[in-house]
Design an enzyme around this catalytic site. Structure first.
Site, PDB file in Angstrom:
ATOM      1  N   HIS A  31      28.226   3.983 -18.793  1.00 38.02           N
ATOM      2  CA  HIS A  31      28.912   2.624 -18.988  1.00 38.02           C
ATOM      3  C   HIS A  31      30.240   2.673 -18.861  1.00 38.02           C
ATOM      4  O   HIS A  31      30.970   1.906 -18.173  1.00 38.02           O
ATOM      5  CB  HIS A  31      28.420   2.498 -20.648  1.00 38.02           C
ATOM      6  CG  HIS A  31      28.872   0.961 -21.055  1.00 38.02           C
ATOM      7  ND1 HIS A  31      28.043  -0.070 -21.312  1.00 38.02           N
ATOM      8  CD2 HIS A  31      30.148   0.504 -21.347  1.00 38.02           C
ATOM      9  CE1 HIS A  31      28.807  -1.261 -21.789  1.00 38.02           C
ATOM     10  NE2 HIS A  31      30.151  -1.000 -21.676  1.00 38.02           N
ATOM     11  N   GLU A  32      30.896   3.740 -19.654  1.00 38.90           N
ATOM     12  CA  GLU A  32      32.498   3.752 -19.360  1.00 38.90           C
ATOM     13  C   GLU A  32      33.045   3.883 -18.020  1.00 38.90           C
ATOM     14  O   GLU A  32      33.903   3.287 -17.403  1.00 38.90           O
ATOM     15  CB  GLU A  32      33.038   4.925 -20.535  1.00 38.90           C
ATOM     16  CG  GLU A  32      32.664   4.625 -22.056  1.00 38.90           C
ATOM     17  CD  GLU A  32      32.958   3.266 -22.325  1.00 38.90           C
ATOM     18  OE1 GLU A  32      33.874   2.513 -22.173  1.00 38.90           O
ATOM     19  OE2 GLU A  32      32.080   2.617 -23.228  1.00 38.90           O
ATOM     20  N   CYS A  59      28.546  -4.306 -24.797  1.00 40.21           N
ATOM     21  CA  CYS A  59      29.990  -4.149 -24.458  1.00 40.21           C
ATOM     22  C   CYS A  59      31.072  -4.775 -25.231  1.00 40.21           C
ATOM     23  O   CYS A  59      30.645  -5.869 -25.587  1.00 40.21           O
ATOM     24  CB  CYS A  59      30.015  -4.317 -23.014  1.00 40.21           C
ATOM     25  SG  CYS A  59      31.548  -4.020 -22.133  1.00 40.21           S
ATOM     26  N   HIS A  84      32.772   0.956 -16.084  1.00 39.11           N
ATOM     27  CA  HIS A  84      34.040   0.034 -16.101  1.00 39.11           C
ATOM     28  C   HIS A  84      35.163   0.373 -15.192  1.00 39.11           C
ATOM     29  O   HIS A  84      35.642  -0.484 -14.769  1.00 39.11           O
ATOM     30  CB  HIS A  84      34.617   0.159 -17.513  1.00 39.11           C
ATOM     31  CG  HIS A  84      33.944  -0.456 -18.648  1.00 39.11           C
ATOM     32  ND1 HIS A  84      34.139  -1.984 -18.420  1.00 39.11           N
ATOM     33  CD2 HIS A  84      33.325  -0.423 -20.017  1.00 39.11           C
ATOM     34  CE1 HIS A  84      33.433  -2.546 -19.475  1.00 39.11           C
ATOM     35  NE2 HIS A  84      32.952  -1.482 -20.461  1.00 39.11           N
TER      36      HIS A  84
HETATM   37 ZN    ZN Z   1      31.865  -1.750 -22.054  1.00 38.00          ZN
END
Ligand code: ZN
Length: 232
Positions: free
Chosen positions: A177-178, A135, A181
């Site tokens: 993953h995004e 990340c 966030h």
């Molecule tokens: Zn990330």
């Protein structure tokens, strides 16, 4: 549950001001905006739904800045909170050359650039895969994360068009993953803690298409689920 930044703290005017500053940073300071690192509360809050707060023109400029920051990092995705802006916006693109063995093992197929407004996803099937992931907001480290192999990805394009698409392999990993966030979740929350490596140690010892040797060498279980009844 992650808290949401108070709407009072992030009025539309404040969001516009923040976004304007991000888009002007390079022209005014000579460098792109910095990427917020773990420990900043913006990475742990649920980002605000995007409902047109920036207007189309500024949204377009902001997404272009985000894409530039992602390319420069270099990375394959960037969410707005990583620039300190608590809005549900992300950009993704993965056109990096990858050796065939790694591409095959990780399902790493090219992902053309796109911007996702208010993204969400759900797993399709029970199959999972476990791979090292990193990340830009946790610079210098990587760890193994088990994730659904295939997802249904949902988002709105910058032009307001609703999109539903199936993603699998590495593109599915990037999207998860995004989107995570924007809920205040960072990959380390989902990672196998014993797999955590510095980038240097990873490059020196464990840079293989699959993390099997790392699992043996560092003493962690490599979890993957197969489809249907085989899932556990
Ligand atoms: Zn990330």
């Amino acid at each position: 549950m992650p808290h949401s930044p108070a709407e009072d703290d992030f009025t539309p005017d404040r969001l516009v001001d923040l976004a304007e500053r991000l888009t002007r940073a390079e022209a005014e300071t000579g460098s792109l905006p910095g990427i917020v690192q773990l420990g900043h509360p913006v990475l742990r809050a649920r980002a605000l739904d995007y409902s047109g707060q920036l207007g189309d023109e500024l949204l377009g400029r902001l997404l272009a800045t985000m894409r530039k920051v992602m390319h420069a990092a270099p990375g394959v995705g960037l969410a707005a909170p990583q620039l300190g802006l608590p809005l549900r916006l992300a950009v993704m693109e993965d056109l990096f050359p990858v050796d065939p063995a790694t591409a095959e093992a990780r399902g790493r197929t090219p992902l053309e650039y796109f911007a996702a407004v208010n993204p969400g996803y759900s797993a399709v099937g029970a199959r999972t895969s476990s791979h090292f992931e990193g990340c830009l907001s946790f610079a210098g480290f990587t760890a193994v994360v088990e994730r659904p192999e295939e997802i249904e990805a949902r988002y709105t394009g910058p032009d307001g068009t609703g999109v539903v698409r199936s993603l699998r392999g590495w593109p599915a990993r990037i999207f998860q993953h995004e989107a995570d966030h924007l809920d205040g979740t960072v990959y380390i929350d989902r990672a196998v803690s014993r797999s955590l490596c510095t980038s240097e140690a990873y490059a020196a010892r464990w840079q293989e298409p699959r993390p099997d040797a790392a699992a043996r060498g560092l003493g962690f279980a490599l979890r993957v689920a197969e489809d249907d009844a085989g899932a556990s």
